[in-house]
Design a protein around this motif. Structure first.
Motif, PDB file in Angstrom:
ATOM      1  N   TRP A 179     -11.580   9.082   9.576  1.00  0.00           N
ATOM      2  CA  TRP A 179     -11.638   8.139   8.398  1.00  0.00           C
ATOM      3  C   TRP A 179     -10.691   8.508   7.258  1.00  0.00           C
ATOM      4  O   TRP A 179     -10.503   9.884   7.185  1.00  0.00           O
ATOM      5  N   CYS A 219      -5.554   7.561  -3.429  1.00  0.00           N
ATOM      6  CA  CYS A 219      -5.564   6.993  -2.162  1.00  0.00           C
ATOM      7  C   CYS A 219      -6.766   5.729  -1.892  1.00  0.00           C
ATOM      8  O   CYS A 219      -6.170   4.681  -1.407  1.00  0.00           O
ATOM      9  N   ALA A 220      -7.508   5.911  -2.667  1.00  0.00           N
ATOM     10  CA  ALA A 220      -8.644   4.689  -2.413  1.00  0.00           C
ATOM     11  C   ALA A 220      -8.088   3.538  -3.423  1.00  0.00           C
ATOM     12  O   ALA A 220      -8.324   2.574  -2.995  1.00  0.00           O
ATOM     13  N   ARG A 221      -7.597   3.888  -4.602  1.00  0.00           N
ATOM     14  CA  ARG A 221      -7.050   2.889  -5.388  1.00  0.00           C
ATOM     15  C   ARG A 221      -5.627   2.061  -4.650  1.00  0.00           C
ATOM     16  O   ARG A 221      -5.439   0.905  -4.966  1.00  0.00           O
ATOM     17  N   LYS A 222      -4.853   3.063  -4.405  1.00  0.00           N
ATOM     18  CA  LYS A 222      -3.506   2.423  -3.847  1.00  0.00           C
ATOM     19  C   LYS A 222      -3.332   2.297  -2.412  1.00  0.00           C
ATOM     20  O   LYS A 222      -2.294   2.002  -1.925  1.00  0.00           O
ATOM     21  N   TYR A 240       0.701  -1.286   0.148  1.00  0.00           N
ATOM     22  CA  TYR A 240       0.004   0.265  -0.155  1.00  0.00           C
ATOM     23  C   TYR A 240       0.867   1.128   0.073  1.00  0.00           C
ATOM     24  O   TYR A 240       2.122   1.405   0.688  1.00  0.00           O
ATOM     25  N   GLU A 258      -4.459   1.670   1.787  1.00  0.00           N
ATOM     26  CA  GLU A 258      -5.004   0.396   2.522  1.00  0.00           C
ATOM     27  C   GLU A 258      -6.378   0.861   2.903  1.00  0.00           C
ATOM     28  O   GLU A 258      -6.918   1.927   2.937  1.00  0.00           O
ATOM     29  N   PRO A 259      -7.327  -0.052   2.655  1.00  0.00           N
ATOM     30  CA  PRO A 259      -8.809   0.209   2.803  1.00  0.00           C
ATOM     31  C   PRO A 259      -9.190   0.772   4.272  1.00  0.00           C
ATOM     32  O   PRO A 259      -8.709   0.064   5.215  1.00  0.00           O
ATOM     33  N   PRO A 260      -9.850   1.913   4.411  1.00  0.00           N
ATOM     34  CA  PRO A 260      -9.811   2.619   5.638  1.00  0.00           C
ATOM     35  C   PRO A 260     -11.071   1.814   6.505  1.00  0.00           C
ATOM     36  O   PRO A 260     -11.923   1.205   5.967  1.00  0.00           O
ATOM     37  N   TRP A 285      -6.853   8.223   5.051  1.00  0.00           N
ATOM     38  CA  TRP A 285      -5.391   7.607   5.153  1.00  0.00           C
ATOM     39  C   TRP A 285      -4.487   8.707   5.710  1.00  0.00           C
ATOM     40  O   TRP A 285      -4.566   9.802   5.912  1.00  0.00           O
ATOM     41  N   ALA A 319      -3.966   3.112   6.448  1.00  0.00           N
ATOM     42  CA  ALA A 319      -5.414   3.764   6.860  1.00  0.00           C
ATOM     43  C   ALA A 319      -5.108   4.248   8.204  1.00  0.00           C
ATOM     44  O   ALA A 319      -4.155   3.974   8.884  1.00  0.00           O
TER      45      ALA A 319
END
Length: 88
Positions: free
Chosen positions: A16, A67-70, A5, A72-74, A18, A9
């Motif tokens: 919420w 940030c959403a693509r690369k 990543y 870590e899932p928040p 990154w 997150a």
């Protein structure tokens, strides 16, 4: 193969989204965001504040997309305990 990543997150209790970048690619995106933000201010302000605002919204949208693509899932947005305050 483990996925690397670019952005971590945020930990629970810190909102919420990154945090600061973990890799050099993330730092390039992060620094590029601020360079383009300042370049837009130099180019658009003070003559066209509306175009600068549009420029800022486009940059923020692009940063969130990356940030959403690369990143870590928040975690969940509402994970804290109300009775413990913001940090709990």
């Amino acid at each position: 193969m483990e996925k690397k990543y670019w952005f971590p997150a945020k930990p629970p209790g810190y909102g919420w989204g990154w945090g600061l970048p973990l890799t050099w690619q993330g730092w390039v995106v992060f620094v590029g965001f601020f360079v383009l933000l300042v370049a837009g201010a130099i180019f658009y302000l003070p003559d066209s504040p509306g175009w600068y605002l549009f420029h800022v919204f486009c940059l923020v949208d692009l940063l969130i997309f990356i940030c959403a693509r690369k990143g870590e899932p928040p975690g969940p947005f509402f994970r804290r305990n109300r009775h413990k305050g913001l940090g709990g």
